[in-house]
Design a protein around this motif. Structure first.
Motif, PDB file in Angstrom:
ATOM      1  N   PHE A 208      -0.841   0.786   5.623  1.00 59.81           N
ATOM      2  CA  PHE A 208       0.349   1.450   5.098  1.00 59.81           C
ATOM      3  C   PHE A 208       0.884   2.464   6.098  1.00 59.81           C
ATOM      4  CE2 PHE A 208       2.672   4.661   2.731  1.00 59.81           C
ATOM      5  CZ  PHE A 208       3.448   3.904   1.871  1.00 59.81           C
ATOM      6  N   ILE A 209      -0.002   3.224   6.712  1.00 56.62           N
ATOM      7  CA  ILE A 209       0.430   4.258   7.653  1.00 56.62           C
ATOM      8  C   ILE A 209       1.059   3.638   8.893  1.00 56.62           C
ATOM      9  CG2 ILE A 209      -0.371   6.124   9.161  1.00 56.62           C
ATOM     10  CD1 ILE A 209      -2.497   6.724   7.019  1.00 56.62           C
ATOM     11  N   ASP A 210       0.443   2.579   9.428  1.00 57.49           N
ATOM     12  CA  ASP A 210       0.912   1.991  10.683  1.00 57.49           C
ATOM     13  C   ASP A 210       2.131   1.096  10.492  1.00 57.49           C
ATOM     14  OD1 ASP A 210      -1.109   3.296  11.962  1.00 57.49           O
ATOM     15  OD2 ASP A 210      -2.439   1.563  12.092  1.00 57.49           O
ATOM     16  N   ASN A 211       2.154   0.318   9.416  1.00 52.32           N
ATOM     17  CA  ASN A 211       3.196  -0.693   9.256  1.00 52.32           C
ATOM     18  C   ASN A 211       4.244  -0.321   8.198  1.00 52.32           C
ATOM     19  OD1 ASN A 211       1.843  -2.349  11.160  1.00 52.32           O
ATOM     20  ND2 ASN A 211       0.465  -3.105   9.567  1.00 52.32           N
ATOM     21  N   ALA A 212       3.803  -0.043   6.985  1.00 52.56           N
ATOM     22  CA  ALA A 212       4.769   0.259   5.928  1.00 52.56           C
ATOM     23  C   ALA A 212       5.487   1.572   6.185  1.00 52.56           C
ATOM     24  CB  ALA A 212       4.062   0.293   4.574  1.00 52.56           C
ATOM     25  N   LEU A 213       4.745   2.599   6.621  1.00 55.92           N
ATOM     26  CA  LEU A 213       5.353   3.907   6.868  1.00 55.92           C
ATOM     27  C   LEU A 213       5.980   3.958   8.254  1.00 55.92           C
ATOM     28  CD1 LEU A 213       5.775   6.666   5.559  1.00 55.92           C
ATOM     29  CD2 LEU A 213       3.595   7.393   6.544  1.00 55.92           C
ATOM     30  N   GLY A 214       5.190   3.705   9.283  1.00 54.38           N
ATOM     31  CA  GLY A 214       5.711   3.718  10.649  1.00 54.38           C
ATOM     32  C   GLY A 214       5.699   5.110  11.255  1.00 54.38           C
ATOM     33  N   PRO A 215       5.688   5.184  12.589  1.00 53.73           N
ATOM     34  CA  PRO A 215       5.580   6.491  13.264  1.00 53.73           C
ATOM     35  C   PRO A 215       6.765   7.403  13.032  1.00 53.73           C
ATOM     36  CG  PRO A 215       5.995   4.710  14.845  1.00 53.73           C
ATOM     37  CD  PRO A 215       5.718   4.062  13.546  1.00 53.73           C
ATOM     38  N   GLU A 216       7.979   6.855  12.895  1.00 54.66           N
ATOM     39  CA  GLU A 216       9.149   7.711  12.706  1.00 54.66           C
ATOM     40  C   GLU A 216       9.135   8.370  11.333  1.00 54.66           C
ATOM     41  OE1 GLU A 216      11.490   8.703  14.820  1.00 54.66           O
ATOM     42  OE2 GLU A 216      10.332   7.674  16.362  1.00 54.66           O
ATOM     43  N   ALA A 217       8.855   7.588  10.292  1.00 56.03           N
ATOM     44  CA  ALA A 217       8.814   8.162   8.943  1.00 56.03           C
ATOM     45  C   ALA A 217       7.636   9.114   8.785  1.00 56.03           C
ATOM     46  CB  ALA A 217       8.736   7.044   7.901  1.00 56.03           C
ATOM     47  N   LEU A 218       6.548   8.866   9.533  1.00 50.72           N
ATOM     48  CA  LEU A 218       5.369   9.730   9.419  1.00 50.72           C
ATOM     49  C   LEU A 218       5.662  11.153   9.879  1.00 50.72           C
ATOM     50  CD1 LEU A 218       2.362   9.921   8.704  1.00 50.72           C
ATOM     51  CD2 LEU A 218       1.839   9.200  11.047  1.00 50.72           C
ATOM     52  N   LYS A 219       6.652  11.319  10.750  1.00 52.29           N
ATOM     53  CA  LYS A 219       6.967  12.657  11.256  1.00 52.29           C
ATOM     54  C   LYS A 219       7.437  13.602  10.151  1.00 52.29           C
ATOM     55  CE  LYS A 219       8.257  11.024  15.891  1.00 52.29           C
ATOM     56  NZ  LYS A 219       9.359  10.894  16.880  1.00 52.29           N
ATOM     57  N   ARG A 220       8.034  13.054   9.100  1.00 54.95           N
ATOM     58  CA  ARG A 220       8.496  13.896   7.988  1.00 54.95           C
ATOM     59  C   ARG A 220       7.705  13.616   6.720  1.00 54.95           C
ATOM     60  NH1 ARG A 220      13.047  11.083   4.927  1.00 54.95           N
ATOM     61  NH2 ARG A 220      13.066   8.949   5.729  1.00 54.95           N
ATOM     62  N   ALA A 221       6.489  13.109   6.881  1.00 55.51           N
ATOM     63  CA  ALA A 221       5.677  12.714   5.734  1.00 55.51           C
ATOM     64  C   ALA A 221       4.321  13.400   5.760  1.00 55.51           C
ATOM     65  CB  ALA A 221       5.494  11.192   5.702  1.00 55.51           C
ATOM     66  N   VAL A 222       3.722  13.486   4.570  1.00 52.90           N
ATOM     67  CA  VAL A 222       2.347  13.928   4.384  1.00 52.90           C
ATOM     68  C   VAL A 222       1.644  12.843   3.575  1.00 52.90           C
ATOM     69  CG1 VAL A 222       0.810  15.734   3.561  1.00 52.90           C
ATOM     70  CG2 VAL A 222       3.128  16.329   4.296  1.00 52.90           C
ATOM     71  N   VAL A 223       0.510  12.375   4.053  1.00 48.21           N
ATOM     72  CA  VAL A 223      -0.239  11.318   3.374  1.00 48.21           C
ATOM     73  C   VAL A 223      -1.568  11.892   2.885  1.00 48.21           C
ATOM     74  CG1 VAL A 223      -1.284   9.037   3.568  1.00 48.21           C
ATOM     75  CG2 VAL A 223       0.817   9.549   4.825  1.00 48.21           C
ATOM     76  N   VAL A 224      -1.838  11.721   1.598  1.00 48.26           N
ATOM     77  CA  VAL A 224      -3.115  12.105   1.011  1.00 48.26           C
ATOM     78  C   VAL A 224      -3.831  10.817   0.617  1.00 48.26           C
ATOM     79  CG1 VAL A 224      -4.288  13.374  -0.809  1.00 48.26           C
ATOM     80  CG2 VAL A 224      -2.157  14.268   0.162  1.00 48.26           C
ATOM     81  N   ALA A 225      -4.949  10.530   1.268  1.00 44.02           N
ATOM     82  CA  ALA A 225      -5.636   9.257   1.078  1.00 44.02           C
ATOM     83  C   ALA A 225      -7.017   9.485   0.472  1.00 44.02           C
ATOM     84  CB  ALA A 225      -5.765   8.519   2.409  1.00 44.02           C
ATOM     85  N   THR A 226      -7.268   8.885  -0.675  1.00 43.62           N
ATOM     86  CA  THR A 226      -8.594   8.887  -1.293  1.00 43.62           C
ATOM     87  C   THR A 226      -8.930   7.443  -1.648  1.00 43.62           C
ATOM     88  OG1 THR A 226      -7.525   9.410  -3.417  1.00 43.62           O
ATOM     89  CG2 THR A 226      -8.505  11.230  -2.204  1.00 43.62           C
ATOM     90  N   PRO A 227      -9.577   6.705  -0.737  1.00 38.98           N
ATOM     91  CA  PRO A 227      -9.840   5.280  -0.954  1.00 38.98           C
ATOM     92  C   PRO A 227     -10.742   5.013  -2.149  1.00 38.98           C
ATOM     93  CG  PRO A 227     -10.127   5.898   1.354  1.00 38.98           C
ATOM     94  CD  PRO A 227     -10.001   7.165   0.583  1.00 38.98           C
TER      95      PRO A 227
END
Length: 446
Positions: A211-230
């Motif tokens: 999700f981080i690498d493909n669905a979100l992408g590096p550009e969107a990640l710059k204005r995003a915060v991801v909280v991951a609890t697998p």
């Protein structure tokens, strides 16, 4: 001094001394002893700690395991560990922590991936945040700003037919393998929001990286915060991950920013609550879910939405996993009642190669009428009626049993279906902005 006045002074001094002793007793740390481990639950005796507070349990090697107080019965206190229970021993010390959990907030979170404790997972070093904030209090519902502005999510079918309002809370109902994560990724990249907060609750570890690498992408990640609890984390960690993502979104909203909150998924949050409830002895109810689960769902969802007038907003999307494509799943049914609309992803539409596989007939946005003009709403109704006419007669059309001229509405639907299908289909890498989506619908139904 009179006898009555002296007696009153002695009474005042006695009450003051009693209050001081009570305050001192509350400040004293009263440790407990670990007596029992049952499944995911730790049982301690002698512990004086409130529900929701944290404790440290001493391992056999002298290390510390954090646990949260989730209940008590008589002299026994029930705790849920936040990590692995390897190394615990009988009669281990249980030490209350004086601090309550606090949420890191600030622009230093942007571009970062966190765990349920607010610690970085991305290997980019320590967080540089302005402050750590305690849990926010709910907003008075009468103090919230009304939903009056549409939100451009970059998806044609949603922008035109299921228009989202800024500050709305919606559910994304889907089974497995129908393009749920792909649609989330599209909205993440194309939605006009100042900050994006993504809560990945109970997902497979592989899907977090994907999700981080493909669905979100590096550009969107710059204005995003991801909280991951697998999925391999404790149920307490998964619950806290959902709340942490919500608290971070609230902090940015309080700064006056427009936030897009994506929670994947609300179902796994409910499943984690079920594990905790059953572990502490709560009786199961509907399909094994304890009653407390259905009480906790609205508490989480109601934190999203608009803030005070003139302030920021949280537009939230919660994915709901329909087990076996059953839309009457208890969590799905409860979510429909507490959300401001829902989008249903259909397996039949996905199998036909139409993505995003949104079932227009079963989906609804409850604020669309507040953020779109009347002429646009008429076009939406005409679109849905045409789709419904085609779907009701689809079997007759496919086997050649329908005769042209039998029903003018079906004739129109049969003629327009290729254009309607093309309208609903959208490439993943092709954004459809709000004005263009509205114009495309107007070209079909002038």
């Amino acid at each position: 001094m009179s006898l009555a006045a002296a007696r009153d002074q002695r009474l005042v001094r006695s009450l003051s001394a009693a209050a001081d002793r009570l305050a001192d007793s509350r400040s004293v740390i009263v440790e407990g002893v670990l007596k029992r481990v049952v499944g995911l639950t730790l049982e301690a005796v002698g512990l004086q700690s409130q529900i929701g507070s944290r404790c440290r349990v001493v391992n056999a090697d002298g290390g510390m395991l954090e646990a949260e107080v989730v209940g008590f019965s008589g002299e026994r206190t029930y705790l849920m560990p936040t990590g692995e229970m390897v190394g615990l021993k009988p009669n281990a010390r249980v030490i209350p922590m004086q601090r309550m959990p606090r949420v890191p907030v600030g622009d230093g979170l942007l571009g970062r991936v966190l765990d349920s404790e607010g610690e970085p997972l991305d290997g980019l070093g320590h967080l540089v945040c302005d402050r750590r904030s305690p849990i926010n209090t709910p907003i008075n519902p009468l103090a919230r700003a009304p939903i009056k502005q549409p939100l451009d999510v970059g998806v044609r079918a949603i922008n035109a037919l299921l228009t989202v309002g800024r500050g709305q809370r919606l559910g994304l109902f889907a089974g497995t393998g129908v393009g749920k994560s792909t649609l989330l990724g599209m909205m993440t990249r194309y939605t006009q929001a100042d900050v994006i907060v993504v809560g990945l609750v109970g997902e497979r570890g592989r899907e977090v990286r994907d999700f981080i690498d493909n669905a979100l992408g590096p550009e969107a990640l710059k204005r995003a915060v991801v909280v991951a609890t697998p999925a391999d984390r404790s149920p307490l960690a998964r619950v806290r991950g959902a709340w942490l993502a919500t608290h971070i979104a609230e902090a940015f909203r309080d700064q006056g920013k427009n936030v897009l909150l994506l929670m994947d998924s609300l179902s796994r949050y409910a499943q984690a609550l079920r594990e905790i409830g059953l572990a502490v002895g709560e009786p199961p109810a509907t399909r094994g879910y304890p009653p407390s689960v259905f009480a906790q769902l609205p508490k989480l969802v109601e934190r999203a939405g608009n803030g005070l007038p003139g302030g920021g907003s949280i537009t939230a999307f919660y994915t709901v996993l329909a087990e076996g494509d059953d839309q009457n799943d208890p969590i799905a049914d409860a979510a429909r009642g507490i959300l401001d609309g829902h989008f249903v992803l259909s397996r039949a539409i996905a199998d036909a190669g139409i993505y995003p596989a949104i079932d227009i007939e079963q989906s609804i946005s409850r604020v669309a009428g507040e953020v779109t003009p009347l002429d646009h709403q008429k076009r939406v109704r005409a679109f849905k009626q045409t789709v419904s006419s085609y779907q009701r007669n689809r079997d007759l059309i496919n086997i050649g049993a329908y005769k042209a001229g039998s029903d003018p509405k079906v004739d129109q639907a049969l003629q327009m279906w290729p254009k309607l299908e093309a309208f609903l289909r959208q490439d993943v890498h092709e954004p459809a902005l709000f004005p263009a989506s509205q114009q495309a619908l107007a070209s079909l139904f002038p």
